[in-house]
Write a protein that holds these residues in place. Structure first.
Motif, mmCIF file in Angstrom:
data_model
loop_
_atom_site.group_PDB
_atom_site.id
_atom_site.type_symbol
_atom_site.label_atom_id
_atom_site.label_comp_id
_atom_site.label_asym_id
_atom_site.label_seq_id
_atom_site.Cartn_x
_atom_site.Cartn_y
_atom_site.Cartn_z
ATOM 1 N N TRP A 79 0.813 -1.211 0.000
ATOM 2 C CA TRP A 79 0.000 0.000 0.000
ATOM 3 C C TRP A 79 0.847 1.261 0.000
ATOM 4 C CZ3 TRP A 79 -4.695 -0.111 -1.656
ATOM 5 C CH2 TRP A 79 -5.426 -1.295 -1.578
ATOM 6 N N LYS A 80 2.030 1.210 0.609
ATOM 7 C CA LYS A 80 2.938 2.356 0.525
ATOM 8 C C LYS A 80 3.392 2.560 -0.916
ATOM 9 C CE LYS A 80 4.848 2.814 5.175
ATOM 10 N NZ LYS A 80 6.089 2.845 5.995
ATOM 11 N N THR A 81 3.605 1.460 -1.610
ATOM 12 C CA THR A 81 3.998 1.539 -3.017
ATOM 13 C C THR A 81 2.862 2.084 -3.866
ATOM 14 O OG1 THR A 81 5.545 -0.304 -2.750
ATOM 15 C CG2 THR A 81 4.818 0.193 -4.979
ATOM 16 N N LEU A 119 -8.007 -9.127 -8.807
ATOM 17 C CA LEU A 119 -7.160 -8.358 -7.909
ATOM 18 C C LEU A 119 -7.638 -6.917 -7.807
ATOM 19 C CD1 LEU A 119 -4.717 -8.034 -6.085
ATOM 20 C CD2 LEU A 119 -3.328 -7.589 -8.127
ATOM 21 N N GLN A 120 -8.016 -6.313 -8.920
ATOM 22 C CA GLN A 120 -8.522 -4.948 -8.884
ATOM 23 C C GLN A 120 -9.718 -4.841 -7.938
ATOM 24 O OE1 GLN A 120 -10.066 -3.452 -12.559
ATOM 25 N NE2 GLN A 120 -10.586 -1.459 -11.719
ATOM 26 N N GLN A 121 -10.640 -5.790 -8.044
ATOM 27 C CA GLN A 121 -11.814 -5.789 -7.175
ATOM 28 C C GLN A 121 -11.419 -5.968 -5.716
ATOM 29 O OE1 GLN A 121 -13.994 -8.999 -8.975
ATOM 30 N NE2 GLN A 121 -14.750 -7.748 -10.684
ATOM 31 N N SER A 122 -10.465 -6.842 -5.449
ATOM 32 C CA SER A 122 -10.014 -7.095 -4.076
ATOM 33 C C SER A 122 -9.321 -5.874 -3.494
ATOM 34 C CB SER A 122 -9.077 -8.300 -4.042
ATOM 35 O OG SER A 122 -9.726 -9.468 -4.495
ATOM 36 N N LEU A 123 -8.469 -5.228 -4.300
ATOM 37 C CA LEU A 123 -7.777 -4.028 -3.834
ATOM 38 C C LEU A 123 -8.764 -2.899 -3.546
ATOM 39 C CD1 LEU A 123 -4.693 -3.986 -6.245
ATOM 40 C CD2 LEU A 123 -4.622 -4.305 -3.766
ATOM 41 N N MET A 124 -9.739 -2.730 -4.415
ATOM 42 C CA MET A 124 -10.731 -1.683 -4.203
ATOM 43 C C MET A 124 -11.557 -1.964 -2.949
ATOM 44 S SD MET A 124 -11.511 1.246 -5.343
ATOM 45 C CE MET A 124 -10.805 1.250 -7.002
ATOM 46 N N ALA A 125 -11.902 -3.222 -2.732
ATOM 47 C CA ALA A 125 -12.657 -3.578 -1.529
ATOM 48 C C ALA A 125 -11.832 -3.317 -0.275
ATOM 49 C CB ALA A 125 -13.072 -5.052 -1.595
ATOM 50 N N GLU A 126 -10.538 -3.665 -0.313
ATOM 51 C CA GLU A 126 -9.664 -3.425 0.836
ATOM 52 C C GLU A 126 -9.480 -1.938 1.076
ATOM 53 O OE1 GLU A 126 -7.214 -4.530 4.068
ATOM 54 O OE2 GLU A 126 -8.645 -5.670 2.855
ATOM 55 N N CYS A 148 -4.412 3.471 0.128
ATOM 56 C CA CYS A 148 -5.821 3.136 -0.094
ATOM 57 C C CYS A 148 -6.555 4.318 -0.725
ATOM 58 C CB CYS A 148 -6.473 2.734 1.218
ATOM 59 S SG CYS A 148 -5.891 1.141 1.862
ATOM 60 N N ARG A 149 -6.281 5.498 -0.245
ATOM 61 C CA ARG A 149 -6.930 6.681 -0.808
ATOM 62 C C ARG A 149 -6.491 6.916 -2.252
ATOM 63 N NH1 ARG A 149 -6.726 10.687 4.499
ATOM 64 N NH2 ARG A 149 -8.805 10.127 5.292
ATOM 65 N N ALA A 150 -5.197 6.757 -2.518
ATOM 66 C CA ALA A 150 -4.693 6.975 -3.883
ATOM 67 C C ALA A 150 -5.311 5.985 -4.851
ATOM 68 C CB ALA A 150 -3.168 6.855 -3.906
ATOM 69 N N PHE A 151 -5.427 4.714 -4.434
ATOM 70 C CA PHE A 151 -6.000 3.703 -5.327
ATOM 71 C C PHE A 151 -7.498 3.921 -5.503
ATOM 72 C CE2 PHE A 151 -7.537 -0.515 -6.560
ATOM 73 C CZ PHE A 151 -6.656 -0.812 -7.591
ATOM 74 N N ALA A 152 -8.198 4.265 -4.419
ATOM 75 C CA ALA A 152 -9.640 4.461 -4.490
ATOM 76 C C ALA A 152 -10.016 5.645 -5.367
ATOM 77 C CB ALA A 152 -10.215 4.649 -3.085
ATOM 78 N N GLN A 153 -9.120 6.607 -5.482
ATOM 79 C CA GLN A 153 -9.405 7.795 -6.285
ATOM 80 C C GLN A 153 -9.207 7.571 -7.779
ATOM 81 O OE1 GLN A 153 -6.953 10.814 -4.472
ATOM 82 N NE2 GLN A 153 -8.288 11.018 -2.686
ATOM 83 N N ALA A 159 -7.311 2.355 -12.758
ATOM 84 C CA ALA A 159 -6.880 1.343 -11.793
ATOM 85 C C ALA A 159 -6.429 0.074 -12.519
ATOM 86 C CB ALA A 159 -8.010 1.029 -10.823
ATOM 87 N N MET A 160 -7.185 -0.338 -13.528
ATOM 88 C CA MET A 160 -6.811 -1.528 -14.293
ATOM 89 C C MET A 160 -5.551 -1.263 -15.110
ATOM 90 S SD MET A 160 -7.085 -4.616 -15.096
ATOM 91 C CE MET A 160 -8.654 -5.122 -14.374
ATOM 92 N N ALA A 161 -5.460 -0.075 -15.700
ATOM 93 C CA ALA A 161 -4.267 0.262 -16.492
ATOM 94 C C ALA A 161 -3.020 0.252 -15.617
ATOM 95 C CB ALA A 161 -4.450 1.618 -17.155
ATOM 96 N N LEU A 162 -3.138 0.761 -14.397
ATOM 97 C CA LEU A 162 -2.009 0.741 -13.470
ATOM 98 C C LEU A 162 -1.612 -0.690 -13.139
ATOM 99 C CD1 LEU A 162 0.023 1.942 -11.467
ATOM 100 C CD2 LEU A 162 -1.854 2.127 -9.806
ATOM 101 N N LEU A 163 -2.577 -1.514 -12.785
ATOM 102 C CA LEU A 163 -2.278 -2.903 -12.426
ATOM 103 C C LEU A 163 -1.656 -3.661 -13.589
ATOM 104 C CD1 LEU A 163 -5.407 -3.849 -10.289
ATOM 105 C CD2 LEU A 163 -3.098 -3.326 -9.489
#
Length: 259
Positions: A79-81, A119-126, A148-153, A159-163
Protein backbone atom coordinates in the motif's frame (compact mmCIF):
# COMPACT_ATOMS: atom_id res chain seq x y z
CA UNK A 1 21.50 0.61 19.94
CA UNK A 2 17.78 -0.18 20.11
CA UNK A 3 15.47 2.30 18.46
CA UNK A 4 18.43 4.43 17.31
CA UNK A 5 19.93 1.60 15.25
CA UNK A 6 19.96 2.68 11.58
CA UNK A 7 21.76 -0.38 10.19
CA UNK A 8 18.70 -1.75 8.37
CA UNK A 9 17.96 1.64 6.81
CA UNK A 10 21.58 2.05 5.72
CA UNK A 11 21.71 -1.42 4.19
CA UNK A 12 18.41 -0.77 2.47
CA UNK A 13 19.76 2.34 0.78
CA UNK A 14 23.01 0.54 -0.13
CA UNK A 15 20.90 -2.19 -1.73
CA UNK A 16 18.94 0.45 -3.65
CA UNK A 17 22.15 2.00 -5.02
CA UNK A 18 23.66 -1.34 -6.01
CA UNK A 19 20.37 -2.52 -7.52
CA UNK A 20 20.48 0.56 -9.74
CA UNK A 21 23.95 -0.51 -10.94
CA UNK A 22 22.80 -4.05 -11.74
CA UNK A 23 19.71 -2.74 -13.56
CA UNK A 24 21.76 -0.27 -15.60
CA UNK A 25 24.23 -2.97 -16.62
CA UNK A 26 21.28 -4.99 -17.91
CA UNK A 27 19.74 -2.04 -19.76
CA UNK A 28 20.08 -1.16 -23.44
CA UNK A 29 23.09 0.85 -24.57
CA UNK A 30 21.13 4.08 -24.99
CA UNK A 31 19.32 3.87 -21.65
CA UNK A 32 20.12 5.53 -18.32
CA UNK A 33 19.28 5.35 -14.64
CA UNK A 34 18.42 7.68 -11.78
CA UNK A 35 18.15 7.13 -8.03
CA UNK A 36 15.60 8.96 -5.88
CA UNK A 37 14.41 11.10 -8.78
CA UNK A 38 11.02 9.81 -9.91
CA UNK A 39 11.27 6.66 -7.75
CA UNK A 40 13.72 4.55 -5.73
CA UNK A 41 15.35 3.59 -9.04
CA UNK A 42 14.21 4.56 -12.53
CA UNK A 43 15.41 3.26 -15.88
CA UNK A 44 14.93 5.94 -18.54
CA UNK A 45 14.25 4.44 -21.97
CA UNK A 46 13.18 7.20 -24.31
CA UNK A 47 10.02 6.48 -26.25
CA UNK A 48 8.33 6.39 -29.61
CA UNK A 49 5.39 8.03 -27.86
CA UNK A 50 3.02 5.20 -28.68
CA UNK A 51 4.13 1.73 -27.67
CA UNK A 52 7.15 2.07 -25.40
CA UNK A 53 7.34 3.21 -21.81
CA UNK A 54 9.34 6.35 -21.21
CA UNK A 55 10.39 5.08 -17.80
CA UNK A 56 10.43 1.89 -15.79
CA UNK A 57 10.11 2.77 -12.14
CA UNK A 58 11.31 0.51 -9.34
CA UNK A 59 10.40 0.39 -5.68
CA UNK A 60 13.19 -1.53 -3.93
CA UNK A 61 12.39 -3.31 -0.67
CA UNK A 62 15.18 -4.92 1.37
CA UNK A 63 15.68 -7.18 4.35
CA UNK A 64 18.39 -9.49 5.66
CA UNK A 65 15.73 -11.69 7.26
CA UNK A 66 16.18 -15.20 5.91
CA UNK A 67 12.43 -15.87 6.18
CA UNK A 68 10.58 -12.62 5.45
CA UNK A 69 6.79 -12.50 5.63
CA UNK A 70 4.80 -12.93 2.44
CA UNK A 71 3.74 -9.87 0.50
CA UNK A 72 -0.06 -9.95 0.52
CA UNK A 73 -3.10 -7.81 -0.16
CA UNK A 74 -2.84 -6.36 3.35
CA UNK A 75 0.93 -5.70 3.39
CA UNK A 76 2.01 -2.19 4.34
CA UNK A 77 4.75 -2.26 1.67
CA UNK A 78 2.19 -2.91 -1.06
CA UNK A 79 0.00 0.00 0.00
CA UNK A 80 2.94 2.36 0.52
CA UNK A 81 4.00 1.54 -3.02
CA UNK A 82 0.48 2.10 -4.37
CA UNK A 83 0.40 5.45 -2.55
CA UNK A 84 3.27 6.60 -4.78
CA UNK A 85 2.28 4.94 -8.04
CA UNK A 86 -1.44 5.58 -7.69
CA UNK A 87 -0.97 9.30 -7.15
CA UNK A 88 1.57 9.65 -10.00
CA UNK A 89 0.23 7.09 -12.47
CA UNK A 90 1.17 7.55 -16.12
CA UNK A 91 0.35 5.27 -19.05
CA UNK A 92 3.88 5.89 -20.34
CA UNK A 93 5.49 4.20 -17.35
CA UNK A 94 5.98 0.66 -16.09
CA UNK A 95 6.18 -0.18 -12.40
CA UNK A 96 8.22 -2.91 -10.71
CA UNK A 97 8.42 -3.80 -7.05
CA UNK A 98 11.61 -5.64 -6.10
CA UNK A 99 11.19 -7.33 -2.74
CA UNK A 100 13.05 -9.96 -0.75
CA UNK A 101 9.67 -11.23 0.47
CA UNK A 102 7.87 -14.09 -1.27
CA UNK A 103 4.66 -13.08 -3.00
CA UNK A 104 1.40 -14.43 -1.60
CA UNK A 105 -1.20 -16.14 -3.81
CA UNK A 106 -3.56 -13.15 -3.71
CA UNK A 107 -0.94 -11.10 -5.61
CA UNK A 108 0.30 -13.88 -7.89
CA UNK A 109 -1.20 -12.26 -11.00
CA UNK A 110 1.33 -9.43 -10.57
CA UNK A 111 4.22 -11.89 -10.79
CA UNK A 112 3.23 -13.20 -14.21
CA UNK A 113 1.31 -11.66 -17.08
CA UNK A 114 -2.23 -12.74 -16.21
CA UNK A 115 -5.66 -11.18 -15.72
CA UNK A 116 -5.85 -8.55 -12.97
CA UNK A 117 -9.64 -8.19 -12.75
CA UNK A 118 -10.12 -10.13 -9.50
CA UNK A 119 -7.16 -8.36 -7.91
CA UNK A 120 -8.52 -4.95 -8.88
CA UNK A 121 -11.81 -5.79 -7.18
CA UNK A 122 -10.01 -7.10 -4.08
CA UNK A 123 -7.78 -4.03 -3.83
CA UNK A 124 -10.73 -1.68 -4.20
CA UNK A 125 -12.66 -3.58 -1.53
CA UNK A 126 -9.66 -3.42 0.84
CA UNK A 127 -9.15 0.28 0.13
CA UNK A 128 -12.82 1.00 0.77
CA UNK A 129 -12.73 -0.97 4.03
CA UNK A 130 -9.62 0.82 5.30
CA UNK A 131 -11.02 4.26 4.46
CA UNK A 132 -14.37 3.48 6.10
CA UNK A 133 -12.69 2.23 9.30
CA UNK A 134 -10.59 5.38 9.48
CA UNK A 135 -13.65 7.59 8.95
CA UNK A 136 -15.52 5.63 11.63
CA UNK A 137 -12.48 6.02 13.91
CA UNK A 138 -12.36 2.29 14.58
CA UNK A 139 -8.81 2.00 13.22
CA UNK A 140 -6.13 4.50 12.22
CA UNK A 141 -4.48 2.43 9.45
CA UNK A 142 -1.74 5.08 9.43
CA UNK A 143 0.65 3.18 7.15
CA UNK A 144 -1.89 1.97 4.60
CA UNK A 145 -4.34 4.87 4.40
CA UNK A 146 -2.47 7.04 1.83
CA UNK A 147 -2.19 4.09 -0.57
CA UNK A 148 -5.82 3.14 -0.09
CA UNK A 149 -6.93 6.68 -0.81
CA UNK A 150 -4.69 6.98 -3.88
CA UNK A 151 -6.00 3.70 -5.33
CA UNK A 152 -9.64 4.46 -4.49
CA UNK A 153 -9.40 7.80 -6.29
CA UNK A 154 -8.41 6.13 -9.57
CA UNK A 155 -11.13 5.53 -12.12
CA UNK A 156 -11.90 1.89 -12.93
CA UNK A 157 -10.03 2.21 -16.23
CA UNK A 158 -6.99 3.86 -14.66
CA UNK A 159 -6.88 1.34 -11.79
CA UNK A 160 -6.81 -1.53 -14.29
CA UNK A 161 -4.27 0.26 -16.49
CA UNK A 162 -2.01 0.74 -13.47
CA UNK A 163 -2.28 -2.90 -12.43
CA UNK A 164 -1.50 -4.02 -15.97
CA UNK A 165 1.77 -2.07 -15.77
CA UNK A 166 2.82 -3.44 -12.38
CA UNK A 167 5.13 -6.43 -11.92
CA UNK A 168 6.30 -7.80 -8.58
CA UNK A 169 9.64 -9.58 -8.43
CA UNK A 170 9.51 -11.51 -5.17
CA UNK A 171 12.12 -13.46 -3.22
CA UNK A 172 14.78 -11.23 -4.77
CA UNK A 173 18.32 -11.24 -3.44
CA UNK A 174 19.56 -8.84 -0.79
CA UNK A 175 22.59 -6.58 -0.61
CA UNK A 176 24.95 -9.43 0.33
CA UNK A 177 24.37 -11.05 -3.08
CA UNK A 178 25.42 -8.05 -5.19
CA UNK A 179 28.98 -9.19 -5.86
CA UNK A 180 27.73 -12.57 -7.06
CA UNK A 181 25.35 -10.85 -9.49
CA UNK A 182 28.18 -8.68 -10.79
CA UNK A 183 30.46 -11.71 -11.08
CA UNK A 184 27.90 -13.36 -13.36
CA UNK A 185 27.66 -10.20 -15.47
CA UNK A 186 31.44 -10.03 -15.94
CA UNK A 187 32.24 -13.72 -16.17
CA UNK A 188 33.02 -13.45 -19.89
CA UNK A 189 34.87 -10.16 -19.52
CA UNK A 190 37.76 -10.93 -17.21
CA UNK A 191 39.38 -14.00 -15.66
CA UNK A 192 38.12 -15.19 -12.25
CA UNK A 193 41.32 -14.28 -10.38
CA UNK A 194 40.97 -10.63 -11.43
CA UNK A 195 37.19 -10.39 -11.48
CA UNK A 196 36.72 -9.42 -7.83
CA UNK A 197 39.19 -6.55 -8.21
CA UNK A 198 37.13 -5.26 -11.14
CA UNK A 199 33.92 -5.59 -9.11
CA UNK A 200 35.48 -3.73 -6.18
CA UNK A 201 36.56 -0.86 -8.44
CA UNK A 202 33.17 -0.63 -10.14
CA UNK A 203 31.37 -0.64 -6.80
CA UNK A 204 33.63 2.13 -5.44
CA UNK A 205 33.13 4.22 -8.55
CA UNK A 206 29.38 3.68 -8.57
CA UNK A 207 28.76 4.67 -4.95
CA UNK A 208 30.79 7.84 -5.46
CA UNK A 209 28.95 8.62 -8.71
CA UNK A 210 25.54 8.19 -7.07
CA UNK A 211 26.52 10.44 -4.16
CA UNK A 212 27.56 13.15 -6.61
CA UNK A 213 24.26 12.65 -8.42
CA UNK A 214 22.29 13.11 -5.21
CA UNK A 215 24.23 16.25 -4.29
CA UNK A 216 23.80 17.52 -7.87
CA UNK A 217 27.56 17.84 -8.36
CA UNK A 218 27.03 15.66 -11.43
CA UNK A 219 23.89 15.02 -13.54
CA UNK A 220 21.04 13.24 -11.73
CA UNK A 221 20.57 10.82 -14.63
CA UNK A 222 23.49 8.46 -15.28
CA UNK A 223 23.88 7.01 -18.75
CA UNK A 224 24.95 3.46 -19.47
CA UNK A 225 27.71 4.86 -21.66
CA UNK A 226 29.24 6.48 -18.58
CA UNK A 227 29.56 3.21 -16.67
CA UNK A 228 30.69 1.43 -19.84
CA UNK A 229 33.54 3.92 -20.25
CA UNK A 230 34.67 3.29 -16.68
CA UNK A 231 34.47 -0.48 -17.06
CA UNK A 232 36.54 -0.37 -20.25
CA UNK A 233 39.17 1.71 -18.47
CA UNK A 234 39.28 -0.63 -15.47
CA UNK A 235 39.45 -3.82 -17.54
CA UNK A 236 42.34 -2.35 -19.52
CA UNK A 237 44.14 -1.30 -16.34
CA UNK A 238 43.60 -4.58 -14.49
CA UNK A 239 44.48 -6.88 -17.40
CA UNK A 240 47.37 -4.76 -18.69
CA UNK A 241 50.88 -4.37 -17.41
CA UNK A 242 50.37 -0.91 -15.93
CA UNK A 243 48.83 -0.17 -12.55
CA UNK A 244 45.45 1.59 -12.38
CA UNK A 245 45.82 5.37 -12.50
CA UNK A 246 44.19 6.30 -9.21
CA UNK A 247 46.02 9.61 -8.77
CA UNK A 248 46.53 10.90 -12.31
CA UNK A 249 44.38 13.99 -11.78
CA UNK A 250 46.12 15.08 -8.59
CA UNK A 251 48.70 17.85 -8.69
CA UNK A 252 51.87 18.15 -6.61
CA UNK A 253 51.40 18.73 -2.90
CA UNK A 254 52.09 22.22 -1.58
CA UNK A 255 54.90 21.51 0.85
CA UNK A 256 54.10 24.66 2.84
CA UNK A 257 50.64 23.33 3.63
CA UNK A 258 52.04 20.11 5.11
CA UNK A 259 52.64 20.26 8.84
Amino acid sequence: MGKYDAVDTTLGFAHQILSALVLLLGAEDDESVSIELSDDVTIHHGSDGVNKAVETRYQVSHTLNSSPSELTLKSVKLWKTLAIWGSEFSRLERYLLLTCSPVGPDLSCLVVDSDRTVLQQSLMAEATLVISEVEAKTHKHTDRLPGCRAFAQLSTLDAMALLQRITIIGSSSNVTDTDQKLSVIFRNTIRPEKRQLLIDRIREYWVNRVLKSLTKELPRIISKAEIQDFIEEMVSAITGTALPDDFGELGPTDRKSVV
